[in-house]
Write a protein that holds these residues in place. Sequence first.
Motif, PDB file in Angstrom:
ATOM      1  N   THR A 144       0.831  -1.203   0.000  1.00 22.68           N
ATOM      2  CA  THR A 144       0.000   0.000   0.000  1.00 22.68           C
ATOM      3  C   THR A 144       0.866   1.254   0.000  1.00 22.68           C
ATOM      4  O   THR A 144       0.612   2.207  -0.746  1.00 22.68           O
ATOM      5  N   LEU A 145       1.900   1.240   0.851  1.00 26.43           N
ATOM      6  CA  LEU A 145       2.802   2.387   0.918  1.00 26.43           C
ATOM      7  C   LEU A 145       3.465   2.633  -0.435  1.00 26.43           C
ATOM      8  O   LEU A 145       3.574   3.776  -0.898  1.00 26.43           O
ATOM      9  N   ASN A 146       3.870   1.572  -1.083  1.00 22.66           N
ATOM     10  CA  ASN A 146       4.545   1.693  -2.375  1.00 22.66           C
ATOM     11  C   ASN A 146       3.603   2.215  -3.449  1.00 22.66           C
ATOM     12  O   ASN A 146       4.016   2.937  -4.342  1.00 22.66           O
ATOM     13  N   ARG A 147       2.300   1.862  -3.347  1.00 16.97           N
ATOM     14  CA  ARG A 147       1.355   2.346  -4.344  1.00 16.97           C
ATOM     15  C   ARG A 147       1.054   3.824  -4.149  1.00 16.97           C
ATOM     16  O   ARG A 147       0.927   4.579  -5.113  1.00 16.97           O
ATOM     17  N   PHE A 148       0.946   4.246  -2.906  1.00 15.45           N
ATOM     18  CA  PHE A 148       0.664   5.649  -2.633  1.00 15.45           C
ATOM     19  C   PHE A 148       1.895   6.529  -2.832  1.00 15.45           C
ATOM     20  O   PHE A 148       1.777   7.681  -3.257  1.00 15.45           O
ATOM     21  N   MET A 149       3.070   5.992  -2.497  1.00 16.95           N
ATOM     22  CA  MET A 149       4.305   6.784  -2.565  1.00 16.95           C
ATOM     23  C   MET A 149       5.426   5.938  -3.167  1.00 16.95           C
ATOM     24  O   MET A 149       6.329   5.481  -2.460  1.00 16.95           O
ATOM     25  N   PRO A 150       5.390   5.698  -4.469  1.00 15.64           N
ATOM     26  CA  PRO A 150       6.404   4.828  -5.093  1.00 15.64           C
ATOM     27  C   PRO A 150       7.811   5.415  -5.077  1.00 15.64           C
ATOM     28  O   PRO A 150       8.755   4.725  -5.416  1.00 15.64           O
ATOM     29  N   MET A 151       7.944   6.690  -4.647  1.00 12.51           N
ATOM     30  CA  MET A 151       9.281   7.290  -4.565  1.00 12.51           C
ATOM     31  C   MET A 151       9.687   7.545  -3.111  1.00 12.51           C
ATOM     32  O   MET A 151      10.481   8.434  -2.811  1.00 12.51           O
ATOM     33  N   TYR A 152       9.167   6.714  -2.214  1.00 12.28           N
ATOM     34  CA  TYR A 152       9.519   6.888  -0.799  1.00 12.28           C
ATOM     35  C   TYR A 152      10.827   6.178  -0.468  1.00 12.28           C
ATOM     36  O   TYR A 152      11.249   5.235  -1.144  1.00 12.28           O
ATOM     37  N   ILE A 153      11.467   6.632   0.612  1.00 12.05           N
ATOM     38  CA  ILE A 153      12.588   5.907   1.229  1.00 12.05           C
ATOM     39  C   ILE A 153      12.342   5.924   2.734  1.00 12.05           C
ATOM     40  O   ILE A 153      12.069   6.986   3.310  1.00 12.05           O
ATOM     41  N   LEU A 154      12.435   4.768   3.341  1.00 15.88           N
ATOM     42  CA  LEU A 154      12.296   4.660   4.792  1.00 15.88           C
ATOM     43  C   LEU A 154      13.684   4.469   5.401  1.00 15.88           C
ATOM     44  O   LEU A 154      14.402   3.532   5.051  1.00 15.88           O
ATOM     45  N   PHE A 155      14.036   5.390   6.316  1.00 17.50           N
ATOM     46  CA  PHE A 155      15.320   5.329   7.019  1.00 17.50           C
ATOM     47  C   PHE A 155      15.076   4.969   8.485  1.00 17.50           C
ATOM     48  O   PHE A 155      13.986   5.231   9.027  1.00 17.50           O
ATOM     49  N   ASP A 156      16.093   4.403   9.115  1.00 12.58           N
ATOM     50  CA  ASP A 156      16.000   4.248  10.573  1.00 12.58           C
ATOM     51  C   ASP A 156      16.362   5.586  11.214  1.00 12.58           C
ATOM     52  O   ASP A 156      16.633   6.575  10.512  1.00 12.58           O
ATOM     53  N   ASN A 157      16.391   5.653  12.491  1.00  9.55           N
ATOM     54  CA  ASN A 157      16.637   6.920  13.183  1.00  9.55           C
ATOM     55  C   ASN A 157      18.054   7.448  12.981  1.00  9.55           C
ATOM     56  O   ASN A 157      18.323   8.622  13.283  1.00  9.55           O
ATOM     57  N   ASP A 158      18.938   6.608  12.470  1.00  8.38           N
ATOM     58  CA  ASP A 158      20.310   7.044  12.182  1.00  8.38           C
ATOM     59  C   ASP A 158      20.497   7.384  10.693  1.00  8.38           C
ATOM     60  O   ASP A 158      21.610   7.513  10.224  1.00  8.38           O
ATOM     61  N   TRP A 159      19.384   7.494   9.976  1.00 12.05           N
ATOM     62  CA  TRP A 159      19.395   7.839   8.556  1.00 12.05           C
ATOM     63  C   TRP A 159      20.025   6.752   7.667  1.00 12.05           C
ATOM     64  O   TRP A 159      20.629   7.040   6.652  1.00 12.05           O
TER      65      TRP A 159
END
Length: 327
Positions: A15-30
Amino acid sequence: MADFSPMKLQLDEETLNRFMPMYILFDNDWRVRRFGSTMGKLGMCENSIGCYFLDIFDVLRPRRFIQDTKILTEHDGKITARMKASSVGKLKGFARVLPGNQGILVNFSLGAGMVNAVENEGLIARDFAPTDASIDLLYLIEVQQALLGEARKSTIQMHTDRSSAMAKADTDVLTGLSNRRGMEAFVGRIMGRKTFVPFAFIMIDLDFFKAVNDTFGHAAGDAVLAEVAKRLTQLTRRGDLVARTGGDEFNLILPNFTDSDAALELSKRIIRDLSKDILFESAVCTIGASIGTTVVLHKTDFVDLSEMVDKGLYESKQKGRGTVTMV
């Protein structure tokens, strides 16, 4: 009673990929944990997992970017960056620190670089969020490319048809040689050059051709004309013009020719070759040739030139045929 307390929203990866196919998820340390499918097309890969943000991106704004969540608060989460391993250009992004220590979510868009990315990376509508305004532009680009493609095909076809029509208009149907129109166009190109190219002009009229038609029929006459065309072509060079300009009249235009003696010898050879018997079915057809010829060393009017060579041809006929007259 219905429960209207705030819901805890959890999005699965699809679902996340369909709504935002240009997203990147980082941890708290980037460090990269996941990324959308379109980011994969733009240069990210499995080796990107675990890499720091600044290992992958050059940040253009904020100017003094550091991998610290405080910088996001100061600049309202807005980021402009460029991928180091991609030619896609500037990416505009919005970053948000997720609650519950879930990391940092950055969503990018292509902005003005969308056109190049579509052309170079093969992006399609599904590579963008459904609500992305770029979709409308992408459709316009696809329509424009389709229209340009059709226009290009039509232009090529029109050019091909035009070239084919012009070639047919300049060609003698029976022999495949140039006709008078083709010959005049060829001479016109020679005369039109800034640096004039001398040429030999040989005018040939077949002797006894009418007797072949009268004795053996027009099919035999056509076969004789085709054989004459073949023999003349074999006697000339690549780049010379052989034309059939009348019923039994042929003309040769030989560029880069300055030697009158050589033109005379070639004319005599033509007479010898055309005097050899031509077989048609069980019949033996015998013809000859009378020739007028000249070497043109300077620009001149082609109509006047043709009349002059034609007079030389007429003189050869008057001499008893089978001869050549230089003019």
